[in-house]
Design a protein around this motif. Sequence first.
Motif, PDB file in Angstrom:
ATOM      1  N   CYS A 138       0.149   4.631 -10.050  1.00  0.00           N
ATOM      2  CA  CYS A 138      -1.258   5.451  -9.929  1.00  0.00           C
ATOM      3  C   CYS A 138      -2.834   4.237  -9.827  1.00  0.00           C
ATOM      4  N   LEU A 139      -3.701   4.957  -8.691  1.00  0.00           N
ATOM      5  CA  LEU A 139      -4.705   4.013  -8.351  1.00  0.00           C
ATOM      6  C   LEU A 139      -5.137   5.272  -9.639  1.00  0.00           C
ATOM      7  N   THR A 140      -6.675   4.219 -10.270  1.00  0.00           N
ATOM      8  CA  THR A 140      -7.770   4.740 -11.010  1.00  0.00           C
ATOM      9  C   THR A 140      -8.590   4.944 -10.306  1.00  0.00           C
ATOM     10  N   ASP A 141      -9.078   3.935  -9.001  1.00  0.00           N
ATOM     11  CA  ASP A 141      -9.797   3.797  -8.404  1.00  0.00           C
ATOM     12  C   ASP A 141      -9.769   3.301  -6.893  1.00  0.00           C
ATOM     13  N   HIS A 142     -10.386   3.344  -6.637  1.00  0.00           N
ATOM     14  CA  HIS A 142     -10.276   1.898  -4.935  1.00  0.00           C
ATOM     15  C   HIS A 142      -9.806   2.694  -4.081  1.00  0.00           C
ATOM     16  N   HIS A 143      -9.907   4.046  -3.884  1.00  0.00           N
ATOM     17  CA  HIS A 143      -8.788   5.298  -3.097  1.00  0.00           C
ATOM     18  C   HIS A 143      -8.718   5.143  -1.457  1.00  0.00           C
ATOM     19  N   HIS A 144     -10.244   4.290  -1.220  1.00  0.00           N
ATOM     20  CA  HIS A 144     -11.189   4.430   0.256  1.00  0.00           C
ATOM     21  C   HIS A 144     -10.737   3.390   1.143  1.00  0.00           C
ATOM     22  N   GLN A 145     -10.962   2.057  -0.338  1.00  0.00           N
ATOM     23  CA  GLN A 145      -9.867   0.573  -0.027  1.00  0.00           C
ATOM     24  C   GLN A 145      -8.433   0.600   0.465  1.00  0.00           C
ATOM     25  N   ALA A 146      -8.138   1.142   0.074  1.00  0.00           N
ATOM     26  CA  ALA A 146      -6.583   0.742   0.039  1.00  0.00           C
ATOM     27  C   ALA A 146      -6.395   1.800   1.309  1.00  0.00           C
ATOM     28  N   ARG A 147      -6.782   3.418   1.494  1.00  0.00           N
ATOM     29  CA  ARG A 147      -6.307   3.406   3.039  1.00  0.00           C
ATOM     30  C   ARG A 147      -6.576   3.102   3.933  1.00  0.00           C
ATOM     31  N   ALA A 148      -7.613   2.552   3.680  1.00  0.00           N
ATOM     32  CA  ALA A 148      -8.654   1.394   4.927  1.00  0.00           C
ATOM     33  C   ALA A 148      -7.906   0.205   5.535  1.00  0.00           C
ATOM     34  N   VAL A 149      -6.938   0.178   3.727  1.00  0.00           N
ATOM     35  CA  VAL A 149      -6.204  -1.482   4.877  1.00  0.00           C
ATOM     36  C   VAL A 149      -4.972  -0.820   5.337  1.00  0.00           C
ATOM     37  N   TRP A 150      -4.508   0.323   4.694  1.00  0.00           N
ATOM     38  CA  TRP A 150      -3.413   1.182   5.681  1.00  0.00           C
ATOM     39  C   TRP A 150      -3.741   1.519   7.074  1.00  0.00           C
ATOM     40  N   GLU A 151      -5.242   1.944   7.263  1.00  0.00           N
ATOM     41  CA  GLU A 151      -5.419   1.924   8.222  1.00  0.00           C
ATOM     42  C   GLU A 151      -5.607   1.002   9.624  1.00  0.00           C
ATOM     43  N   ALA A 152      -6.234  -0.004   8.749  1.00  0.00           N
ATOM     44  CA  ALA A 152      -6.385  -0.861   9.564  1.00  0.00           C
ATOM     45  C   ALA A 152      -4.979  -1.870  10.112  1.00  0.00           C
ATOM     46  N   ALA A 153      -4.196  -1.314   9.464  1.00  0.00           N
ATOM     47  CA  ALA A 153      -2.780  -2.093   9.603  1.00  0.00           C
ATOM     48  C   ALA A 153      -2.077  -1.007  11.044  1.00  0.00           C
ATOM     49  N   LYS A 154      -2.520   0.158  11.352  1.00  0.00           N
ATOM     50  CA  LYS A 154      -2.275   1.148  12.296  1.00  0.00           C
ATOM     51  C   LYS A 154      -2.110   0.183  13.456  1.00  0.00           C
ATOM     52  N   LYS A 155      -3.117  -0.508  13.697  1.00  0.00           N
ATOM     53  CA  LYS A 155      -3.985  -1.320  14.919  1.00  0.00           C
ATOM     54  C   LYS A 155      -3.681  -2.412  14.839  1.00  0.00           C
ATOM     55  N   LYS A 156      -4.275  -2.581  16.100  1.00  0.00           N
ATOM     56  CA  LYS A 156      -4.197  -4.652  16.766  1.00  0.00           C
ATOM     57  C   LYS A 156      -4.884  -5.037  15.338  1.00  0.00           C
ATOM     58  N   ASN A 157      -4.969  -6.266  14.950  1.00  0.00           N
ATOM     59  CA  ASN A 157      -6.099  -6.348  14.001  1.00  0.00           C
ATOM     60  C   ASN A 157      -5.883  -8.522  13.864  1.00  0.00           C
ATOM     61  N   GLU A 158      -6.951  -8.280  13.518  1.00  0.00           N
ATOM     62  CA  GLU A 158      -7.129 -10.519  13.977  1.00  0.00           C
ATOM     63  C   GLU A 158      -6.159 -11.109  12.664  1.00  0.00           C
ATOM     64  N   ALA A 159      -5.740 -10.207  11.217  1.00  0.00           N
ATOM     65  CA  ALA A 159      -5.467 -10.771   9.982  1.00  0.00           C
ATOM     66  C   ALA A 159      -3.757 -10.853  11.065  1.00  0.00           C
ATOM     67  N   VAL A 166       0.424  -0.464   0.370  1.00  0.00           N
ATOM     68  CA  VAL A 166      -0.022  -0.010   0.244  1.00  0.00           C
ATOM     69  C   VAL A 166       0.515   0.776   0.268  1.00  0.00           C
ATOM     70  N   ALA A 167       1.660   1.432   0.526  1.00  0.00           N
ATOM     71  CA  ALA A 167       3.146   2.545   0.455  1.00  0.00           C
ATOM     72  C   ALA A 167       2.895   2.647  -0.303  1.00  0.00           C
ATOM     73  N   ASP A 168       3.069   1.795  -1.849  1.00  0.00           N
ATOM     74  CA  ASP A 168       3.731   2.250  -2.940  1.00  0.00           C
ATOM     75  C   ASP A 168       2.811   2.950  -3.919  1.00  0.00           C
ATOM     76  N   LEU A 169       1.425   3.033  -3.515  1.00  0.00           N
ATOM     77  CA  LEU A 169       0.530   2.905  -4.603  1.00  0.00           C
ATOM     78  C   LEU A 169       0.510   5.064  -3.960  1.00  0.00           C
ATOM     79  N   HIS A 170       0.468   5.530  -5.808  1.00  0.00           N
ATOM     80  CA  HIS A 170       0.161   6.813  -5.523  1.00  0.00           C
ATOM     81  C   HIS A 170      -1.408   7.265  -5.969  1.00  0.00           C
ATOM     82  N   PRO A 171      -1.618   8.471  -5.351  1.00  0.00           N
ATOM     83  CA  PRO A 171      -3.525   8.175  -4.834  1.00  0.00           C
ATOM     84  C   PRO A 171      -2.815   9.721  -6.505  1.00  0.00           C
ATOM     85  N   THR A 172      -4.232   9.497  -6.681  1.00  0.00           N
ATOM     86  CA  THR A 172      -4.465  10.898  -8.114  1.00  0.00           C
ATOM     87  C   THR A 172      -5.697  11.709  -8.055  1.00  0.00           C
ATOM     88  N   GLN A 173      -6.452  11.671  -6.872  1.00  0.00           N
ATOM     89  CA  GLN A 173      -7.758  12.622  -5.720  1.00  0.00           C
ATOM     90  C   GLN A 173      -6.901  12.655  -4.530  1.00  0.00           C
TER      91      GLN A 173
END
Length: 245
Positions: free
Chosen positions: A73-94, A23-30
């Motif tokens: 460069c992302l062309t869609d699913h910015h919310h999904q990619a950011r959500a993965v990044w946010e989920a990884a910030k805290k304790k998670n089952e995965a 996720v850290a290697d993705l570049h937003p387009t918005q």
Amino acid sequence: MDFGYEECSSKSHRGGQLYQIRVADLHPTQSAVGLDEVYAKAEAMRKKSEDELTAYLITRPVPIVIGNDNKFCLTDHHHQARAVWEAAKKKNEAGIDQGNARVVVEVLYNWSVLKDYEFWKAMQGNGWVYLFDSQGGGPRQPASLPKHIKDLRNDPYRGLAWYVRSHFGYSKRPADFAEFQWAQFFRMRLILDNRLLRNEIEGVDILLSEMKEEDRNAIVEEAIALARSPEAAGLPGYSGFVSRG
């Protein structure tokens, strides 16, 4: 986190093959997202086991275009990619962290041979870049886009658009930046700004999810009424005004 796919690189190509990428290697387009939606997605992801999260992300590949200088460069699913990044910030089952957080990607085009102007002209021509900031201002220069998914700002009106769609105020449609079209529609009608002027909220850069339930419900109901009114006709997913008279 490993999906078992080849790691995406500057030599990856289109053709139906799926890759994986950090996720850290993705570049937003918005420039912005609705953090209300991001945080809701992230919370759901934290509850998934490794197998569940893997299956979830494999069935939701992120579309990208490869630019020069190894820009993915992302062309869609910015919310999904950011959500993965946010989920990884805290304790998670995965058991993912921000160092190994990955998504599955599909390469739409490898345009690594295109230089800046030609690249962004092609992206604009395909509706794959949104050059407006978190307050709806723009268009801005492509150079002003965030360099990392974590730097996407919150657009509260984009969050409002998500709430309205979640409450069936309009339906999801495959249109370019459809949710931002709705966000701009609500922004032009000052739904949040009017409450700011009446000292009812602390600031315009807010999260609806952190409001009192009755305040949030009142805002969403007002927005749903506007979304179903003739004023919104022509917006993607417009459901029409239903008269009971």
